[in-house]
Design an enzyme around this catalytic site. Structure first.
Site, short mmCIF file in Angstrom:
data_model
loop_
_atom_site.label_atom_id
_atom_site.label_comp_id
_atom_site.label_asym_id
_atom_site.label_seq_id
_atom_site.Cartn_x
_atom_site.Cartn_y
_atom_site.Cartn_z
N ARG A 206 0.84 -1.20 0.00
CA ARG A 206 0.00 0.00 0.00
C ARG A 206 0.88 1.26 0.00
O ARG A 206 1.96 1.28 0.62
CB ARG A 206 -0.84 -0.03 1.27
N ASP B 270 -7.96 8.27 0.58
CA ASP B 270 -8.45 7.16 1.42
C ASP B 270 -8.18 7.41 2.91
O ASP B 270 -8.68 6.67 3.76
CB ASP B 270 -7.83 5.82 0.99
N THR C 268 -9.89 0.51 -9.19
CA THR C 268 -8.93 -0.39 -8.59
C THR C 268 -9.01 -1.59 -9.50
O THR C 268 -9.88 -1.65 -10.37
CB THR C 268 -9.38 -0.72 -7.13
N GLY D 210 -13.64 -1.53 -6.63
CA GLY D 210 -14.94 -0.92 -6.33
C GLY D 210 -14.99 -0.10 -5.06
O GLY D 210 -16.07 0.08 -4.50
N GLY D 211 -13.83 0.38 -4.58
CA GLY D 211 -13.85 1.25 -3.40
C GLY D 211 -14.57 0.57 -2.25
O GLY D 211 -14.32 -0.60 -1.93
N THR E 259 -4.18 -0.78 -6.98
CA THR E 259 -4.99 0.42 -7.19
C THR E 259 -4.16 1.69 -7.35
O THR E 259 -3.04 1.78 -6.82
CB THR E 259 -5.95 0.61 -5.98
N SER F 95 -7.78 0.99 3.52
CA SER F 95 -8.27 0.46 2.25
C SER F 95 -9.46 -0.46 2.48
O SER F 95 -9.69 -0.92 3.60
CB SER F 95 -7.14 -0.32 1.58
N1 GLY Z 1 -8.53 2.94 -3.04
C1 GLY Z 1 -9.53 2.01 -2.74
C2 GLY Z 1 -9.19 1.15 -1.58
O1 GLY Z 1 -8.03 0.95 -1.31
O2 GLY Z 1 -10.06 0.68 -0.91
#
Ligand code: GLY
Length: 568
Positions: A102, A421, A379, A471-472, A397, A450
């Site tokens: 990340r 985020d 993503t 899909g967030g 993502t 995330s």
């Molecule tokens: N950027 C979307 C996630 O990491 O949930």
């Protein structure tokens, strides 16, 4: 050297021929049964390139590295070098691990960096352009995977297809052309230099997208390893780009970036064992909570998308997303109560006020009021099983579609807008309408929370399912539904992935549904129970591989876009 080049060009030509040029640039396969191996990704070229690596003797990790590089070229919408992600890997000896690559907040980031003088969040700063960028983790992640799991131990071979696709170009699909045209204005706004994604006229299906600067970046990574990205010319380009637009990432931020092996979240549901992602993803904990909350209800008898099943799933989602907003963040910085949140007694208490007949108001679960999703939530996920039974589940993502919309001049890739985020201000929604608190406040070096939920499922110790989704905020509920579609509602992987989806995230207090998910009678029934139902965009794009009882692999690519399953 000359032989190597001839070999690489020849294998690339065979690769392109095997992509069967038809009227549309690619023939896309959604549902595939295969004996040996399977690769399912958001783009046919990436699925084919990954499988080619397995056929040449690579394992699932090798294929994953190739897929990540190829997606960075052929799927700029979400594939990336300038972002981050999570991997769950299961080796054929039954051991598993997760890698957190990340992005991190730059050293100059601070808690109130997106607030104006009155303390209000300025959304545009965390969502677009240079200040929205977290320190990218993808390339470090790739090398961690390579060093620990690669069987081929040959980065040239793994990166080569991506380099050639960037250098020679590839034909874009209809959907890609539409999206590039849709984002044209934003690209112009957030880039003062020429970029490969803008041209004089509109993009159309079959146009070649050529990315010479990206090809050079990939070559530097091939030749110099991680330093080809985090140091030297590429790092210089990133830092220069930052300076042009008020960004704050420095050479030190890039050099100090490190991805981390983490203990997975593991949970049981009936006789299935799920291995999934711990913080800084909320996905694994949330999925574990939801499954525990629904496990003792007769979902199978109630049936797929029955009024009772929808109501139960929505009510668990409501409670889990309320927990997410308060307790979840980067566990390196905040003491996330990982065990407590999964405790059976705690979860039973959370469901104490669940009423089979009526919706619980989100106000009574916790307070707040926010707006609906607005921007597309992107993503990408890919699932891989190799011929030795190793499995990889990666979600990666740059956050929004094309991330920050800013391309690094001279290096040719989109930078993420992952800083959005974080919770820019407690109680203020991010791009996905999610709100957060102290646990997810901005701190230098911290990772933003995330929802990505790459997951591997076993049954009786044997591999059963590899699954994940973009899909967030809807990632977690997409994985939740696909898993239950297979295990409770008797669907094939392909049916489970194709089935329409719904989503609830506590706030806003609505059930978001894809178009035509429920008929008007079902909607009325839910409304009479106190729910609000609203049609939303597409929910998730799941890529799944299921191991069938006879040992064959069922690859299921989401029908919602160009996603493609390639089997051997
Ligand atoms: N950027 C979307 C996630 O990491 O949930």
């Amino acid at each position: 050297m000359k032989n190597r080049t001839i070999y690489l060009l020849l294998s690339f030509s065979f690769f392109l021929i095997s992509c069967k040029q038809t009227k549309s640039p690619y023939s896309i396969q959604k549902s595939v049964i295969a004996d040996k191996a399977m690769v399912v990704t958001a783009h046919p070229l990436a699925s084919k390139a990954g499988l080619e690596i397995i056929k040449k003797g690579g394992n699932a990790a090798d294929a994953a590295i190739t897929v990540q590089f190829v997606l960075a070229v052929v799927y700029p919408y979400a594939g990336n070098l300038g972002g981050g992600g999570f991997m769950v890997i299961r080796s054929n000896d039954g051991s598993f691990s997760t890698l957190d690559f990340r992005e991190k907040a730059p050293a100059k980031a601070h808690r109130d960096m997106y607030l104006d003088s009155l303390g209000n969040a300025i959304d545009s700063l965390s969502r677009f352009g240079h200040l929205s960028v977290g320190v990218p983790g993808t390339v470090d992640g790739i090398f961690k995977i390579f060093n620990k799991y690669s069987k081929l131990k040959n980065m040239d071979m793994l990166i080569n297809t991506a380099i050639l696709l960037a250098e020679n170009g590839f034909a874009i699909t209809k959907k890609q052309a539409e999206r590039l045209n849709e984002y044209r204005e934003k690209f112009e706004k957030h880039n003062s230099h020429e970029i490969a994604f803008l041209k004089g006229n509109e993009w159309k299906e079959g146009d070649l997208l050529v990315q010479p600067e990206l090809a050079q970046t990939l070559k530097r990574i091939r030749d110099q390893g991680e330093a080809g990205f985090y140091e030297g010319e590429t790092a210089d380009h990133i830092v220069a780009e930052m300076k042009k637009g008020g960004g704050i990432i420095t050479h030190e931020d890039l050099k100090n970036y490190n991805s981390v092996w983490r203990e997975p979240i593991t949970t049981n549901y009936k006789d299935y064992n799920l291995i999934t992602m711990p913080p800084p993803s909320s996905g694994g904990i949330a999925l574990a909570q939801m499954l525990e909350m629904v496990e003792n209800y007769p979902l199978e008898n109630w049936g797929f998308q029955s009024k009772e099943a929808i109501h139960l799933m929505v009510e668990t989602e409501r409670r889990v997303y309320a927990d997410r907003s308060k307790y979840l963040g980067d566990s390196d910085f905040y003491n996330v109560p990982i065990e407590e949140l999964q405790d059976s007694t705690y979860l039973a208490e959370r469901m104490f006020d669940f009423d089979l007949q009526f919706a619980t108001s989100s106000d009574s679960v916790a307070a707040g009021a926010i707006t609906m999703l607005q921007e597309s939530n992107e993503t990408t996920h890919f699932s891989i099983v190799d011929d030795e039974g190793n499995a990889v589940s990666i979600t990666t993502t740059i956050n929004g579609a094309y991330g920050s919309k800013t391309v690094v001049e001279g290096a040719g890739f989109f930078l993420n807008n992952e800083m959005d985020d974080f919770s820019a201000k407690p109680g203020t929604p991010n791009l996905y309408g999610l709100i957060g608190a102290e646990a997810n406040s901005i701190q230098p070096g911290k990772r933003m929370l995330s929802s990505m939920t790459p997951t591997i499922v076993t049954r009786d110790g044997e591999l059963f399912l590899v699954v994940g989704s973009p899909g967030g905020s809807t990632i977690i509920t997409s994985v939740f539904q696909v898993f239950l579609n297979i295990t409770e509602f008797g669907m094939t992987a392909s049916e489970a992935v194709s089935a329409k989806r719904f989503h609830h995230q506590w706030l806003p207090d609505v059930i978001q549904i894809e178009e035509n998910t429920f008929d008007s009678i079902k909607t009325q029934m839910l409304e009479s129970m106190g729910h609000t139902v609203k049609i939303s965009n597409l929910i998730g794009r799941v890529e799944a591989i299921r191991v069938l009882p006879d040992g064959k692999l069922e690859g299921a690519a989401d029908p919602r876009r160009d996603d493609h399953a390639e089997g051997w």
